[in-house]
Design a protein around this motif. Structure first.
Motif, PDB file in Angstrom:
ATOM      1  N   LEU A 218      91.750 -42.211 -49.812  1.00  0.00           N
ATOM      2  CA  LEU A 218      91.775 -41.322 -48.777  1.00  0.00           C
ATOM      3  C   LEU A 218      90.545 -41.420 -47.762  1.00  0.00           C
ATOM      4  O   LEU A 218      89.392 -41.566 -47.969  1.00  0.00           O
ATOM      5  CB  LEU A 218      91.712 -39.775 -49.586  1.00  0.00           C
ATOM      6  CG  LEU A 218      92.664 -39.572 -50.559  1.00  0.00           C
ATOM      7  CD1 LEU A 218      92.317 -38.113 -51.143  1.00  0.00           C
ATOM      8  CD2 LEU A 218      93.969 -39.417 -49.667  1.00  0.00           C
ATOM      9  N   ASP A 219      90.815 -41.100 -46.461  1.00  0.00           N
ATOM     10  CA  ASP A 219      89.840 -41.200 -45.609  1.00  0.00           C
ATOM     11  C   ASP A 219      88.783 -40.049 -45.241  1.00  0.00           C
ATOM     12  O   ASP A 219      88.946 -39.211 -44.528  1.00  0.00           O
ATOM     13  CB  ASP A 219      90.484 -41.150 -43.988  1.00  0.00           C
ATOM     14  CG  ASP A 219      89.669 -41.354 -42.880  1.00  0.00           C
ATOM     15  OD1 ASP A 219      88.440 -41.967 -43.226  1.00  0.00           O
ATOM     16  OD2 ASP A 219      89.781 -41.126 -41.587  1.00  0.00           O
ATOM     17  N   ILE A 220      87.934 -39.866 -46.463  1.00  0.00           N
ATOM     18  CA  ILE A 220      87.079 -38.616 -46.563  1.00  0.00           C
ATOM     19  C   ILE A 220      85.883 -39.274 -47.012  1.00  0.00           C
ATOM     20  O   ILE A 220      85.737 -40.308 -47.805  1.00  0.00           O
ATOM     21  CB  ILE A 220      87.650 -37.526 -47.623  1.00  0.00           C
ATOM     22  CG1 ILE A 220      88.074 -38.199 -48.775  1.00  0.00           C
ATOM     23  CG2 ILE A 220      88.994 -36.956 -46.857  1.00  0.00           C
ATOM     24  CD1 ILE A 220      88.587 -37.188 -49.932  1.00  0.00           C
ATOM     25  N   THR A 221      84.804 -38.150 -46.855  1.00  0.00           N
ATOM     26  CA  THR A 221      83.531 -38.718 -47.049  1.00  0.00           C
ATOM     27  C   THR A 221      82.664 -37.321 -47.404  1.00  0.00           C
ATOM     28  O   THR A 221      82.973 -36.483 -47.067  1.00  0.00           O
ATOM     29  CB  THR A 221      82.709 -39.581 -46.362  1.00  0.00           C
ATOM     30  OG1 THR A 221      81.505 -40.026 -46.729  1.00  0.00           O
ATOM     31  CG2 THR A 221      82.557 -38.615 -44.986  1.00  0.00           C
ATOM     32  N   ILE A 222      81.379 -37.472 -48.106  1.00  0.00           N
ATOM     33  CA  ILE A 222      80.452 -36.623 -48.271  1.00  0.00           C
ATOM     34  C   ILE A 222      79.784 -36.515 -47.030  1.00  0.00           C
ATOM     35  O   ILE A 222      79.096 -37.468 -46.567  1.00  0.00           O
ATOM     36  CB  ILE A 222      79.677 -36.441 -49.611  1.00  0.00           C
ATOM     37  CG1 ILE A 222      80.387 -36.453 -50.750  1.00  0.00           C
ATOM     38  CG2 ILE A 222      78.462 -35.782 -49.281  1.00  0.00           C
ATOM     39  CD1 ILE A 222      79.709 -36.390 -52.059  1.00  0.00           C
ATOM     40  N   HIS A 223      79.497 -35.210 -46.385  1.00  0.00           N
ATOM     41  CA  HIS A 223      78.691 -35.212 -45.043  1.00  0.00           C
ATOM     42  C   HIS A 223      77.392 -35.609 -45.466  1.00  0.00           C
ATOM     43  O   HIS A 223      76.623 -35.278 -46.291  1.00  0.00           O
ATOM     44  CB  HIS A 223      78.589 -33.930 -44.661  1.00  0.00           C
ATOM     45  CG  HIS A 223      78.294 -33.680 -43.213  1.00  0.00           C
ATOM     46  ND1 HIS A 223      77.119 -34.134 -42.699  1.00  0.00           N
ATOM     47  CD2 HIS A 223      79.081 -33.263 -42.126  1.00  0.00           C
ATOM     48  CE1 HIS A 223      77.072 -33.785 -41.428  1.00  0.00           C
ATOM     49  NE2 HIS A 223      78.246 -33.422 -41.074  1.00  0.00           N
ATOM     50  N   PRO A 224      76.802 -36.742 -44.597  1.00  0.00           N
ATOM     51  CA  PRO A 224      75.454 -37.249 -44.793  1.00  0.00           C
ATOM     52  C   PRO A 224      74.148 -36.261 -44.459  1.00  0.00           C
ATOM     53  O   PRO A 224      73.044 -36.533 -45.397  1.00  0.00           O
ATOM     54  CB  PRO A 224      75.580 -38.265 -43.903  1.00  0.00           C
ATOM     55  CG  PRO A 224      76.145 -38.095 -42.697  1.00  0.00           C
ATOM     56  CD  PRO A 224      77.465 -37.441 -43.374  1.00  0.00           C
ATOM     57  N   ASN A 225      74.497 -35.215 -43.892  1.00  0.00           N
ATOM     58  CA  ASN A 225      73.224 -34.504 -43.404  1.00  0.00           C
ATOM     59  C   ASN A 225      73.344 -32.927 -44.021  1.00  0.00           C
ATOM     60  O   ASN A 225      72.388 -32.296 -44.033  1.00  0.00           O
ATOM     61  CB  ASN A 225      73.377 -34.295 -42.092  1.00  0.00           C
ATOM     62  CG  ASN A 225      72.946 -35.869 -41.420  1.00  0.00           C
ATOM     63  OD1 ASN A 225      72.544 -36.477 -41.797  1.00  0.00           O
ATOM     64  ND2 ASN A 225      73.790 -35.826 -40.158  1.00  0.00           N
ATOM     65  N   LEU A 226      74.300 -32.627 -44.633  1.00  0.00           N
ATOM     66  CA  LEU A 226      74.440 -31.219 -45.204  1.00  0.00           C
ATOM     67  C   LEU A 226      74.080 -31.069 -46.696  1.00  0.00           C
ATOM     68  O   LEU A 226      74.937 -31.653 -47.798  1.00  0.00           O
ATOM     69  CB  LEU A 226      75.863 -30.669 -44.823  1.00  0.00           C
ATOM     70  CG  LEU A 226      76.491 -30.369 -43.578  1.00  0.00           C
ATOM     71  CD1 LEU A 226      77.757 -29.476 -43.583  1.00  0.00           C
ATOM     72  CD2 LEU A 226      75.429 -29.632 -42.624  1.00  0.00           C
ATOM     73  N   LYS A 227      73.090 -30.726 -46.941  1.00  0.00           N
ATOM     74  CA  LYS A 227      72.518 -30.348 -48.195  1.00  0.00           C
ATOM     75  C   LYS A 227      71.850 -28.828 -48.339  1.00  0.00           C
ATOM     76  O   LYS A 227      71.177 -28.611 -47.488  1.00  0.00           O
ATOM     77  CB  LYS A 227      71.337 -31.319 -48.731  1.00  0.00           C
ATOM     78  CG  LYS A 227      71.918 -32.710 -48.886  1.00  0.00           C
ATOM     79  CD  LYS A 227      70.723 -33.829 -49.098  1.00  0.00           C
ATOM     80  CE  LYS A 227      71.428 -35.178 -48.937  1.00  0.00           C
ATOM     81  NZ  LYS A 227      70.259 -36.258 -49.546  1.00  0.00           N
ATOM     82  N   TYR A 228      72.578 -27.939 -48.971  1.00  0.00           N
ATOM     83  CA  TYR A 228      72.025 -26.770 -49.094  1.00  0.00           C
ATOM     84  C   TYR A 228      71.924 -25.916 -50.376  1.00  0.00           C
ATOM     85  O   TYR A 228      72.785 -26.690 -51.201  1.00  0.00           O
ATOM     86  CB  TYR A 228      72.973 -26.001 -47.934  1.00  0.00           C
ATOM     87  CG  TYR A 228      74.266 -26.038 -48.404  1.00  0.00           C
ATOM     88  CD1 TYR A 228      75.075 -24.943 -49.151  1.00  0.00           C
ATOM     89  CD2 TYR A 228      74.986 -27.027 -47.980  1.00  0.00           C
ATOM     90  CE1 TYR A 228      76.462 -25.460 -49.559  1.00  0.00           C
ATOM     91  CE2 TYR A 228      76.460 -27.503 -48.401  1.00  0.00           C
ATOM     92  CZ  TYR A 228      77.115 -26.474 -49.030  1.00  0.00           C
ATOM     93  OH  TYR A 228      78.492 -26.705 -49.541  1.00  0.00           O
ATOM     94  N   SER A 229      71.689 -24.835 -50.729  1.00  0.00           N
ATOM     95  CA  SER A 229      71.801 -23.995 -51.835  1.00  0.00           C
ATOM     96  C   SER A 229      71.783 -24.910 -53.184  1.00  0.00           C
ATOM     97  O   SER A 229      72.739 -24.836 -53.975  1.00  0.00           O
ATOM     98  CB  SER A 229      73.388 -23.434 -51.846  1.00  0.00           C
ATOM     99  OG  SER A 229      73.514 -22.603 -50.820  1.00  0.00           O
TER     100      SER A 229
END
Length: 282
Positions: A218-229
């Protein structure tokens, strides 16, 4: 006017007084309150612990392909809790929102499905000692990151997930349009992002990493810059079941101390120890 008492009369009166006193004692015994049976007493009596879980959340609660056996990180933690409490564990598979309702109404004793401990939830439920620590990430399309650079860019995007999860609360907070599924599998969530039916999935780092690894096509990934909560996870119980919570906490603390939960974590999270607290810059 004088009243004279014979010995016979005196004996009769004494007997009546004695009967009266005995009668009073008997009434007290009859009206003494019965001992209250607690939820923990009932669980021990039936010898089993009912646990709500989804059966569709890899690697927390799922079935391996070709198997009918329920497994996963929290499924195995729950089994170990039951073993140490000398109770059989009976799983009930429910959607995320149904789990909390079932705990509140007493239909199940515990919910175990990567449920984050929050102040709002603590107002209505009892949580166990935390045994998993993580933080939030976002799954997006690989080619353009779904047009998202920061959390502020969630406005107007279609965010998929459970309506009452803390991650959907974050999506709503930033103006995303929520897309709710009824206990769907990870594959359904991920494919919908890949084909553009939805834009983003906000969820736990460990769960997201493994979900993507399971579907490399699948053409998906974990966003490289979003880390929260930063988050803490434990099992959930009815707010009135304090004895159950005390016993669950006792064995979870034993399991953390002797490394049992860390071993279960390594099995389901590619060697990672989710019992270790994480630090992120928000």
């Amino acid at each position: 006017m004088k009243i004279f008492f014979s010995r016979k009369n005196a004996s009769i009166i004494a007997g009546l007084v004695t009967l009266s006193l005995l009668g009073a004692c008997g009434n007290n015994e009859d009206t003494a309150p019965e001992e209250t049976t607690t939820a923990w007493d009932e669980i021990q009596e039936k010898g089993s612990l009912t646990v709500a879980t989804s059966g569709t959340l890899f690697p927390t609660s799922y079935r391996e392909e070709g198997s009918d056996e329920l497994t996963g990180f929290e499924v195995e933690v729950a089994r170990e809790i039951g073993e140490r409490l000398e109770l059989e564990v009976e799983f009930t598979e429910l959607g995320f929102d149904e789990m909390l309702t079932s705990v509140q109404t007493g239909q199940v004793d515990i919910a175990a499905n990567d449920i984050e401990i929050t102040e709002d939830r603590k107002d209505n439920f009892l949580f166990s000692t935390p045994f998993k620590y993580s933080y939030g990430t976002a799954i997006v399309r690989s080619d353009d990151l779904s047009g998202i650079e920061t959390l502020e860019d969630l406005k107007g995007k279609k965010a998929a997930g459970a309506s009452t999860s803390v991650y959907m609360e974050t999506a709503r907070e930033y103006g995303a349009e929520e897309v709710v599924y009824d206990n769907a599998t990870n594959e359904t969530y991920l494919r919908d992002v890949a084909i553009g039916r939805t834009d983003v999935i906000l969820n736990d780092y460990y769960l997201q990493t493994l979900a993507i690894a399971a579907f490399p096509e699948l053409d998906i990934t974990i966003h490289p810059n979003l880390k929260y909560s930063p988050s803490e996870v434990g099992v959930v119980m009815n707010e009135d079941n304090t004895e159950l919570a005390e016993n669950v906490d006792r064995v979870i603390e034993e399991m953390l101390e002797d490394g049992t939960i860390a071993e279960i974590s390594a099995e389901f999270f590619n060697g990672a120890d989710v019992t270790e607290k994480v630090e992120i810059e928000e």
